[in-house]
Motif scaffolding. Structure first.
Motif, PDB file in Angstrom:
ATOM      1  N   GLU A 238       0.834  -1.198   0.000  1.00 49.61           N
ATOM      2  CA  GLU A 238       0.000   0.000   0.000  1.00 49.61           C
ATOM      3  C   GLU A 238       0.872   1.251   0.000  1.00 49.61           C
ATOM      4  OE1 GLU A 238      -3.892   1.759   2.401  1.00 49.61           O
ATOM      5  OE2 GLU A 238      -3.204  -0.285   2.764  1.00 49.61           O
ATOM      6  N   ILE A 239       1.913   1.233   0.818  1.00 52.63           N
ATOM      7  CA  ILE A 239       2.843   2.366   0.847  1.00 52.63           C
ATOM      8  C   ILE A 239       3.646   2.405  -0.445  1.00 52.63           C
ATOM      9  CG2 ILE A 239       4.856   3.348   2.020  1.00 52.63           C
ATOM     10  CD1 ILE A 239       3.749   2.166   4.621  1.00 52.63           C
ATOM     11  N   TYR A 240       4.066   1.230  -0.905  1.00 51.33           N
ATOM     12  CA  TYR A 240       4.851   1.138  -2.137  1.00 51.33           C
ATOM     13  C   TYR A 240       4.075   1.729  -3.317  1.00 51.33           C
ATOM     14  CZ  TYR A 240       7.304  -1.011  -6.083  1.00 51.33           C
ATOM     15  OH  TYR A 240       7.975  -1.212  -7.253  1.00 51.33           O
ATOM     16  N   THR A 241       2.791   1.395  -3.413  1.00 50.60           N
ATOM     17  CA  THR A 241       1.954   1.894  -4.512  1.00 50.60           C
ATOM     18  C   THR A 241       1.843   3.412  -4.471  1.00 50.60           C
ATOM     19  OG1 THR A 241       0.679  -0.152  -4.509  1.00 50.60           O
ATOM     20  CG2 THR A 241      -0.322   1.744  -5.575  1.00 50.60           C
ATOM     21  N   HIS A 242       1.673   3.941  -3.247  1.00 51.07           N
ATOM     22  CA  HIS A 242       1.545   5.396  -3.095  1.00 51.07           C
ATOM     23  C   HIS A 242       2.834   6.100  -3.527  1.00 51.07           C
ATOM     24  CE1 HIS A 242      -0.018   9.124  -1.204  1.00 51.07           C
ATOM     25  NE2 HIS A 242       1.269   9.364  -1.002  1.00 51.07           N
ATOM     26  N   ILE A 243       3.962   5.580  -3.068  1.00 49.66           N
ATOM     27  CA  ILE A 243       5.254   6.213  -3.372  1.00 49.66           C
ATOM     28  C   ILE A 243       5.564   6.136  -4.859  1.00 49.66           C
ATOM     29  CG2 ILE A 243       7.748   6.095  -2.995  1.00 49.66           C
ATOM     30  CD1 ILE A 243       6.257   7.259  -0.648  1.00 49.66           C
ATOM     31  N   THR A 244       5.359   4.964  -5.453  1.00 46.41           N
ATOM     32  CA  THR A 244       5.684   4.812  -6.871  1.00 46.41           C
ATOM     33  C   THR A 244       4.765   5.678  -7.746  1.00 46.41           C
ATOM     34  OG1 THR A 244       4.308   2.807  -6.902  1.00 46.41           O
ATOM     35  CG2 THR A 244       6.680   2.514  -6.692  1.00 46.41           C
ATOM     36  N   LYS A 245       3.524   5.875  -7.299  1.00 49.40           N
ATOM     37  CA  LYS A 245       2.614   6.766  -8.026  1.00 49.40           C
ATOM     38  C   LYS A 245       3.160   8.191  -8.010  1.00 49.40           C
ATOM     39  CE  LYS A 245      -2.194   8.347  -8.181  1.00 49.40           C
ATOM     40  NZ  LYS A 245      -3.527   8.295  -7.518  1.00 49.40           N
ATOM     41  N   LYS A 246       3.645   8.607  -6.837  1.00 50.37           N
ATOM     42  CA  LYS A 246       4.211   9.948  -6.717  1.00 50.37           C
ATOM     43  C   LYS A 246       5.467  10.077  -7.583  1.00 50.37           C
ATOM     44  CE  LYS A 246       6.883  11.356  -3.369  1.00 50.37           C
ATOM     45  NZ  LYS A 246       7.482  11.777  -2.083  1.00 50.37           N
ATOM     46  N   GLN A 247       6.284   9.022  -7.605  1.00 49.55           N
ATOM     47  CA  GLN A 247       7.510   9.044  -8.403  1.00 49.55           C
ATOM     48  C   GLN A 247       7.193   9.161  -9.895  1.00 49.55           C
ATOM     49  OE1 GLN A 247       9.298   5.436  -6.927  1.00 49.55           O
ATOM     50  NE2 GLN A 247      10.679   6.544  -5.545  1.00 49.55           N
ATOM     51  N   LYS A 248       6.124   8.465 -10.327  1.00 48.28           N
ATOM     52  CA  LYS A 248       5.727   8.544 -11.736  1.00 48.28           C
ATOM     53  C   LYS A 248       5.259   9.954 -12.099  1.00 48.28           C
ATOM     54  CE  LYS A 248       4.444   3.695 -12.432  1.00 48.28           C
ATOM     55  NZ  LYS A 248       3.330   2.738 -12.660  1.00 48.28           N
TER      56      LYS A 248
END
Length: 364
Positions: free
Chosen positions: A341-351
């Motif tokens: 859940e945290i990984y998805t949030h962070i990677t979305k921000k990175q994209k």
């Protein structure tokens, strides 16, 4: 052992045995396609296995659910973490012990009886789905325990039980890396120095509050922290087991973590002399309490708790491209759900950030 010829051309091998619990004689049988010497040997072996299994089972015909549940609960409390035991004991006392089926004979309980109990809890008493699911888990767990350890056969389909869906929880709270220095400074202003050091170590290690407050000088070797216990606030701040077996782990430290830990070890030696064992201790040389620290953290942001610091650590690892398996091992996650859940949030921000950078690659 004797053999009976069956109309279908097969052979039933039968043997008597004595039930050790009540002295009654019972019989067991197996059916084979042949009655040769080899078949007889095989039948005898199968019958012996059946008899051995029967002798380790209990007579369930007149056994009540409450008797089975008492044995099951005693078995589980030796294996649950203290916090889980307390939650389950409360659920047992309030919702199961007071239910009609608690006094039913085990073999008379139907899936409808259980559904009616769940419906009463979730609709009449208007309790949350977590409580209803806990009741369902305990009842099904009791039947499964009886099946495994007492060879009890049941035909209840627990998967058919209906429970209201759990309300979607708020998104996992963590502090964004760009805001972290400022937010940590604000948090430190609300806390005393030792509490502030504890919170920073949580951010840098991902330890749970109970784990970090349980740390002693024996758990730190200068480059690693051994996590094998946790403080349970409901047990007078005594150290107990970690949340799950997977939570037992050894994690690497860095220079800042070492600095904070060594600083507090030295301070405690000055404060408590030879009695100093804890790394983070209050003025009475006891583990710190969670509630006062959470209350102070919430003055900075009402959504912050000590667990926010743990999630912040995970977000920092994700941002710095640490492998998910490494992250799970470091924070003691048996379930990948929170990590992802945290990984998805962070990677979305990175994209999103990458998209901005792509637009600035070149202008013509």
């Amino acid at each position: 052992m004797w053999v009976e010829d069956l109309p279908n051309g097969k052979y039933k091998f039968v043997e008597w045995y004595s039930n050790e619990k009540n002295g009654k004689r019972k019989r067991v049988s197996v059916t084979l396609n042949s009655k040769s010497a080899q078949a007889k040997n095989k039948a005898q072996q199968l019958l012996n296995n059946k008899i051995a299994k029967k002798k380790t089972s209990i007579e369930t015909k007149n056994l009540k659910f409450k008797d089975c549940f008492t044995e099951f609960f005693e078995f589980k409390t030796k294996r649950w973490a203290p916090s889980t035991t307390e939650n389950m004991r409360s659920t047992y006392n309030v919702y199961i012990k007071t239910a009609d089926l608690y006094d039913y004979y085990l073999d008379k309980i139907t899936i409808l009886d259980i559904q009616k109990l769940l419906d009463d809890i979730q609709y009449e008493q208007n309790k949350c789905a977590q409580i209803t699911n806990r009741v369902k888990l305990l009842i099904s767990g009791c039947f499964k325990y009886m099946s495994v350890y007492h060879d009890y056969t049941y035909n209840l389909e627990f998967s058919t039980l209906k429970v209201k869906p759990i309300k979607k929880r708020k998104s996992i709270q963590f502090i964004d890396s760009k805001d972290l220095p400022g937010e940590l400074a604000k948090i430190r202003q609300e806390l005393n120095e030792i509490q502030g050091d504890l919170i920073e170590v949580m951010i840098l290690t991902g330890m749970r509050f109970g784990e970090v407050t349980a740390l002693t000088i024996d758990d730190f070797n200068g480059s690693e922290i051994t996590i094998n216990k946790s403080i349970d606030s409901r047990s007078k701040r005594k150290a107990g087991t970690t949340k799950t077996p997977h939570s037992n782990r050894v994690i690497q430290t860095n220079d800042r973590i070492n600095e904070l830990i060594n600083k507090n070890i030295s301070l405690n030696r000055l404060r408590f002399g030879n009695e100093a064992r804890l790394i983070f201790a209050n003025r009475n040389n006891n583990p710190m309490l969670l509630t006062p620290i959470n209350d102070k953290i919430k003055k900075v942001n009402k959504d912050y708790t000590s667990h926010t610091m743990r999630h912040t650590h995970i977000s920092l690892l994700v941002e710095n491209n640490f492998d998910i398996k490494y992250i799970m091992d470091r924070v003691g996650h048996a379930d990948v759900k929170t990590t992802l859940e945290i990984y998805t949030h962070i990677t979305k921000k990175q994209k999103e950030e990458a998209k901005v950078k792509l637009n600035k690659l070149v202008t013509f």
